[in-house]
Scaffold this active site. Structure first.
Site, PDB file in Angstrom:
ATOM      1  N   GLU A 187      33.693  21.646  45.655  1.00 53.42           N
ATOM      2  CA  GLU A 187      33.834  20.953  44.527  1.00 53.42           C
ATOM      3  C   GLU A 187      32.548  20.000  44.450  1.00 53.42           C
ATOM      4  OE1 GLU A 187      37.563  20.721  42.750  1.00 53.42           O
ATOM      5  OE2 GLU A 187      38.199  19.543  44.522  1.00 53.42           O
ATOM      6  N   GLU A 197      42.814  24.984  47.898  1.00 54.97           N
ATOM      7  CA  GLU A 197      43.812  24.003  47.407  1.00 54.97           C
ATOM      8  C   GLU A 197      45.253  24.652  47.119  1.00 54.97           C
ATOM      9  OE1 GLU A 197      40.253  21.628  47.159  1.00 54.97           O
ATOM     10  OE2 GLU A 197      40.755  23.876  46.732  1.00 54.97           O
TER      11      GLU A 197
END
Length: 266
Positions: free
Chosen positions: A120, A140
């Protein structure tokens, strides 16, 4: 210069090198690291002598994502960082380049794991280099979580949507060559050479006119979601003032005189 216990900061010529420094935890993000990162972005933009930023990790890793235990903070140092977060609840998003974009170009030098929060942060950098051993991925969903660092928005704008969705929905790891194949990174180099390659790219940027470099970066991001007509109009507003600078005149003189230009941000 600067930094925290989990982030080191050093100058390499006109490049500020930020190194994530929790090798025993594969540089998982701690509160100390996030505070250091945000301060590093601000320091780079405030220093006219800094023309580029390189972000890398120590110990053969880039970043293995969030460390929830470390983010809880420990001891007096943890308390100090918690106070910073309390004063600016958005600080962690700014550190991860979700809610902050440095004016100076940011080059990522990746070795080893660059996953979850690491991938990210990567999406907030401008140019990306990886060693052959690097791995990428947004894990995730495998843990029933959401990649809330910006990936569902940014990833599809940076790589083809089919690849973005596969990465987001499967949570599988990607090799450096796979990541380069889908356009997530720009260079794959031999293991251990990512930082050297990133610094080589930074040196080329540093040799250019800093006002021109910053205006070009700003224009690319500003116009990314505009129509072509609006984007071209915005580009003129960004670009024309650069031609009126002393640096632009110096660039032309240096070319005519066959010498390296000496830019002064003026």
């Amino acid at each position: 210069m600067g930094g925290t216990e989990h982030l080191t900061v050093r100058r390499e010529g006109a490049t500020l090198v930020l190194t994530l420094n929790r090798p025993e935890a594969k540089n998982a993000l701690s509160l100390s690291m996030l505070v250091g990162l945000y301060d590093g972005w601000l320091a780079a933009d405030a220093d006219d002598e800094v023309r580029s930023i390189v972000l890398t990790g120590s110990g053969g890793s880039f970043c293995a994502g969030m460390d929830l235990k470390a983010l809880a903070g420990r001891g007096m140092e943890g308390e100090q960082h918690r106070e910073r977060l309390k004063a600016d609840p958005d600080l962690h998003w700014k550190a991860m380049l979700r809610h902050h974009r440095p004016r100076k170009p940011v080059i990522a030098a990746v070795e080893g794991p660059c996953v979850a929060g690491g991938t990210e942060i990567l999406q907030g950098t401008d140019i990306r280099v990886a060693g052959e051993s690097a791995t990428f991925g947004l894990f995730e969903v495998r843990r029933g979580l959401f990649p809330i660092g910006g990936s569902t928005v940014r990833l599809q704008r940076q790589i083809p949507r089919t690849h973005a969705l596969e990465m987001l929905l499967t949570g599988r790891p990607y090799s450096a060559h796979e990541a380069a194949g889908i356009g997530l990174i720009g260079h794959v180099v031999p293991e251990g050479d990512a930082l050297a390659k990133a610094l080589e790219i930074a040196e080329r940027i540093n040799a250019c006119g800093p006002l021109a470099v910053e205006a070009v970066k700003a224009s690319v991001y500003e116009t990314a979601e505009m129509s072509e007509t609006d984007g071209l109009a915005a580009e003129l507003k960004r670009g024309w003032p650069v031609f009126d600078t002393d640096d632009a005149k110096e660039g032309a003189r240096a070319f005519a005189e066959k010498r390296p230009p000496v830019y002064k941000r003026a």
